[in-house]
Motif scaffolding. Structure first.
Motif, mmCIF file in Angstrom:
data_model
loop_
_atom_site.group_PDB
_atom_site.id
_atom_site.type_symbol
_atom_site.label_atom_id
_atom_site.label_comp_id
_atom_site.label_asym_id
_atom_site.label_seq_id
_atom_site.Cartn_x
_atom_site.Cartn_y
_atom_site.Cartn_z
ATOM 1 N N GLU A 152 0.807 -1.220 0.000
ATOM 2 C CA GLU A 152 0.000 0.000 0.000
ATOM 3 C C GLU A 152 0.842 1.272 0.000
ATOM 4 O O GLU A 152 0.310 2.361 -0.113
ATOM 5 C CB GLU A 152 -0.940 0.010 1.208
ATOM 6 N N TRP B 271 -6.780 11.775 -2.642
ATOM 7 C CA TRP B 271 -6.185 10.894 -3.665
ATOM 8 C C TRP B 271 -4.717 11.265 -3.766
ATOM 9 O O TRP B 271 -4.378 12.365 -4.182
ATOM 10 C CB TRP B 271 -6.894 11.092 -5.002
ATOM 11 N N GLU C 256 -7.329 -4.118 -11.580
ATOM 12 C CA GLU C 256 -8.111 -3.793 -10.386
ATOM 13 C C GLU C 256 -7.559 -2.561 -9.678
ATOM 14 O O GLU C 256 -8.313 -1.680 -9.241
ATOM 15 C CB GLU C 256 -8.124 -4.983 -9.427
ATOM 16 N N ASN C 257 -6.228 -2.489 -9.544
ATOM 17 C CA ASN C 257 -5.621 -1.349 -8.864
ATOM 18 C C ASN C 257 -5.804 -0.047 -9.645
ATOM 19 O O ASN C 257 -6.031 1.016 -9.050
ATOM 20 C CB ASN C 257 -4.134 -1.611 -8.627
ATOM 21 N N GLN D 238 -8.265 0.630 -11.597
ATOM 22 C CA GLN D 238 -9.673 0.997 -11.425
ATOM 23 C C GLN D 238 -9.898 1.649 -10.062
ATOM 24 O O GLN D 238 -10.636 2.644 -9.947
ATOM 25 C CB GLN D 238 -10.559 -0.241 -11.566
ATOM 26 N N ASN D 239 -9.237 1.117 -9.016
ATOM 27 C CA ASN D 239 -9.367 1.706 -7.682
ATOM 28 C C ASN D 239 -8.803 3.126 -7.649
ATOM 29 O O ASN D 239 -9.381 4.023 -7.021
ATOM 30 C CB ASN D 239 -8.649 0.836 -6.648
ATOM 31 N N GLU D 240 -7.657 3.318 -8.307
ATOM 32 C CA GLU D 240 -7.075 4.664 -8.385
ATOM 33 C C GLU D 240 -8.042 5.624 -9.069
ATOM 34 O O GLU D 240 -8.221 6.771 -8.638
ATOM 35 C CB GLU D 240 -5.755 4.624 -9.160
ATOM 36 N N GLU E 256 -11.326 5.429 -9.338
ATOM 37 C CA GLU E 256 -12.490 5.711 -8.500
ATOM 38 C C GLU E 256 -12.128 6.692 -7.376
ATOM 39 O O GLU E 256 -12.911 7.584 -7.044
ATOM 40 C CB GLU E 256 -13.034 4.409 -7.915
ATOM 41 N N THR E 257 -10.927 6.523 -6.799
ATOM 42 C CA THR E 257 -10.488 7.420 -5.728
ATOM 43 C C THR E 257 -10.295 8.838 -6.236
ATOM 44 O O THR E 257 -10.638 9.821 -5.562
ATOM 45 C CB THR E 257 -9.179 6.905 -5.099
#
Length: 255
Positions: A86, A120, A131-132, A134-136, A138-139
């Motif tokens: 992380e 962010w 996946e990561n 996409q998470n970035e 969205e954040t």
């Protein structure tokens, strides 16, 4: 015909092996420190403030002031990647400032992200993998959301683009943030482009003005990875190809 089938199978296996080598649901595996050496990333500074700016550590602790010149370099040597993948920690050299710091602190100080109610802070390196990413994404959109009390509200755009920098092509995910006009000063404008393979920031342009105008523009110069032996991977790949070829020959002989 048989030779073509065998060749096709071999090529498919080789391509699959390459994909596995560069695809990771966390940080790119080549960034991880080794006992012998660490990854050192160098960027070319194109534009920075002409006056000193403060550097703040975790817990809003004042570290010192930094000032740098155009046409110089910024370097970051990755010394640790957290067990949960992380965060990154490393040694940063920026102008007169040299310190050990993590990627989140760098993002906050150099304005490489959005400091909203839901911050962010991608910083210098992001995790890779669908996946990561996409998470970035969205954040980033959540950090700029126009909700009550969010001082970082504005508009975020994101897209994929291939950038040519210093003779190298990088397939990138790009975020462009335009803050809504604040009650004082000039809005934050931040453009960040990250290489999809390594996760490294390859180009950025971030500006704002609260009291003194701030600008930070840089682009990637070099990524020096640790000296990792690829012999085991080569042996494994050759063995895998050999097995597939043998199986293919047996199958074809039976036909």
């Amino acid at each position: 015909m048989r030779e073509k089938i065998i060749l096709t199978i071999v090529l498919i296996l080789m391509l699959a092996t390459q994909v596995v080598a560069v695809t990771d649901n966390n940080y790119n595996e080549r960034l991880y420190p080794t006992e012998e050496s660490n990854t050192i990333i160098t960027w070319d500074i194109i534009d920075v403030p002409e006056v000193a700016f403060s550097w703040w550590g975790s817990g809003f602790v004042f570290i010192g002031n930094w000032i740098a010149d155009d046409s110089t370099n910024i370097t970051y040597e990755i010394t640790e990647i957290g067990e949960s993948d992380e965060y990154l920690t490393g040694d940063l050299v920026l102008g007169n400032l040299s310190l050990t710091t993590n990627d989140t602190e760098i993002a906050n100080n150099l304005i490489l992200g959005i400091s909203g109610l839901a911050p962010w802070t991608p910083g210098l390196v992001i995790s890779v993998g669908e996946e990561n990413i996409q998470n970035e994404n969205e954040t980033a959109y959540a950090a700029a959301e126009r909700v009550e009390g969010n001082w970082g509200n504005g508009t975020v755009e994101s897209w994929y683009e291939t950038l040519a920098i210093n003779g190298v092509n990088y397939d990138c995910i790009i975020w462009n943030f335009t803050q809504d006009q604040p009650s004082y000063g000039d809005p934050q404008l931040t453009y960040l482009a990250y290489d999809l393979v390594t996760g490294v920031l390859v180009k950025c342009n971030s500006t704002y003005r609260f009291n003194v105008p701030y600008v930070f523009v840089m682009e990637i110069n070099n990524i020096a990875f640790p000296n990792i032996s690829i012999l085991p991977l080569v042996i494994l790949g050759v063995a895998g190809v050999s097995i597939v070829v043998i199986i293919a020959v047996i199958v074809l002989k039976k036909r």
